[in-house]
Design an enzyme around this catalytic site. Structure first.
Site, short mmCIF file in Angstrom:
data_model
loop_
_atom_site.label_atom_id
_atom_site.label_comp_id
_atom_site.label_asym_id
_atom_site.label_seq_id
_atom_site.Cartn_x
_atom_site.Cartn_y
_atom_site.Cartn_z
N ARG A 167 15.49 -36.44 94.51
CA ARG A 167 16.16 -36.50 93.22
C ARG A 167 15.11 -36.63 92.11
O ARG A 167 14.13 -37.34 92.25
CB ARG A 167 17.10 -37.70 93.16
CG ARG A 167 18.31 -37.59 94.08
CD ARG A 167 19.31 -36.59 93.54
NE ARG A 167 20.55 -36.57 94.31
CZ ARG A 167 20.78 -35.76 95.35
NH1 ARG A 167 19.82 -34.93 95.74
NH2 ARG A 167 21.93 -35.79 95.98
N GLU B 240 17.55 -30.51 85.18
CA GLU B 240 17.61 -29.29 86.00
C GLU B 240 18.63 -28.31 85.44
O GLU B 240 19.75 -28.67 85.09
CB GLU B 240 18.00 -29.68 87.42
CG GLU B 240 17.92 -28.54 88.42
CD GLU B 240 18.20 -29.02 89.83
OE1 GLU B 240 18.91 -28.31 90.55
OE2 GLU B 240 17.71 -30.12 90.19
N HIS C 276 15.51 -25.92 93.31
CA HIS C 276 16.49 -26.65 94.09
C HIS C 276 17.00 -25.79 95.26
O HIS C 276 18.20 -25.60 95.44
CB HIS C 276 17.68 -27.09 93.22
CG HIS C 276 18.34 -28.34 93.73
ND1 HIS C 276 18.43 -29.50 93.00
CD2 HIS C 276 18.94 -28.61 94.91
CE1 HIS C 276 19.06 -30.42 93.71
NE2 HIS C 276 19.38 -29.91 94.87
#
Length: 331
Positions: A235, A264, A286
């Site tokens: 994270r 993000e 990601h």
């Protein structure tokens, strides 16, 4: 075409059904209608589809009280993945909505990427690629993973998977996990070290802790062993990115590699995207869970959870909150 009144399954995961498993067919064969929704979970965009939703297969974007209030018929939020920190679990409980996840579905995929990012940082892979494309074959000396000490923060399924892979290179393993019985460290062949000690004793540190707390900050970086590399496939909020940028700038960190950034999707907010760090910061969008195998496992797990809950069965992986006492209060 679905008949009026057909239960709706809202899907907001961007990769759901993009593997080899025929997931939508499984849902429609059970008499359900699949409707795709905003992957960012913007309330204005989701409200029309949530109004008739019986189930929600959700990605990583936040699910708040407002989303649940807009879904009066909702019975399940099936998180497509492991983390549920983006879901307001207390609100879900108040609305009588079951929350599930798909543990272990993407563990191997994320562990693989963690090692890939570590190796890329150690050997300057991204910088080397840019150099060759610019016409330069000047070499840059790296380091061998098998000669290093690797610190693993968080020894759940992914952290243990990374440790197993690194052990195959001959890497010395150190770890920190406040929730793990010390005996387990011995079983895993990992030396238990306090979090600050990983900075001073390791050549590289890889993060696999849940979000919600800071692990890498200015104080931690102040004790970093020269040449330290940090990898984050967990994270973004585990890391103070401004402190990391400062440590890269003054040489305390040799490299940073991550599959996530603060903001993000609007990552321009991160100082780690600055051109000055292009050769020492390796980033991926990601994609830790983005393998065919993991996509199929996550999707199958989410579909099975939906079918179980809508049929009145107990799902395999429900997420529950502790019942609060008077002293603890209501979350």
């Amino acid at each position: 075409m679905s008949a009026p009144g057909t239960p709706v399954v809202v899907v907001t995961s961007r990769s759901f059904g993009s593997g080899t498993a025929r997931l939508e067919e499984k849902l429609t064969a059970a008499g359900l209608r699949v409707v795709r929704g905003s992957t960012t979970h913007k309330l204005a965009e989701l409200t029309p589809v949530l109004a008739n939703a019986a189930a929600w297969i959700a990605g990583t974007a936040p699910i708040a009280e407002e989303h649940l209030a807009a879904a009066p018929h909702l019975r399940i939020v099936a998180r497509y993945g492991v983390g549920v920190d983006s879901v307001d679990l207390a609100a879900a409980a108040r609305h009588g909505v079951t929350v599930t996840n798909t543990p272990a579905a993407n563990s191997d995929a994320v562990a693989d990427l963690s090692i890939a990012l570590l190796l890329a940082a150690l050997r300057g892979v991204a910088a080397g690629d840019r150099s060759v494309r610019a016409g330069s074959w000047q070499t840059r000396r790296g380091r061998e993973l098998g000669t290093l000490s690797l610190g693993v923060v968080g020894l759940g399924r992914i952290g243990r998977g990374v440790a197993r892979r690194a052990a195959g290179f001959g890497t010395a393993l150190l770890g920190h996990d406040p929730f793990l019985d010390p005996v387990v460290f011995d079983v895993l062949g990992i030396r238990q070290v306090p979090l600050p000690g990983l900075a001073t004793q390791c050549d590289a540190v890889t993060l696999h802790a849940p979000g919600g707390s800071r692990v890498i900050d200015e104080q931690w970086l102040a004790g970093a062993r020269p040449g330290l590399i940090v990898v984050n496939t967990a994270r973004a909020d585990l890391v103070d990115e401004h402190a990391v940028a400062d440590a890269l700038r003054d040489g305390r960190l040799a490299a940073y590699a991550a599959d996530t950034l603060a903001g993000e999707g609007a990552g321009g907010e991160s100082p780690l995207l600055a051109a000055e760090f292009a050769d020492r910061v390796v980033l991926t969008p990601h994609l830790g869970a983005q393998t065919v195998e993991a996509v199929d496992r996550m999707g199958t797990g989410a579909v099975e959870a939906v079918l179980d809950v809508l049929a009145g069965r107990e799902p395999a992986h429900p997420i529950t909150l502790p019942v609060p006492t008077i002293e603890e209060g209501t979350p």
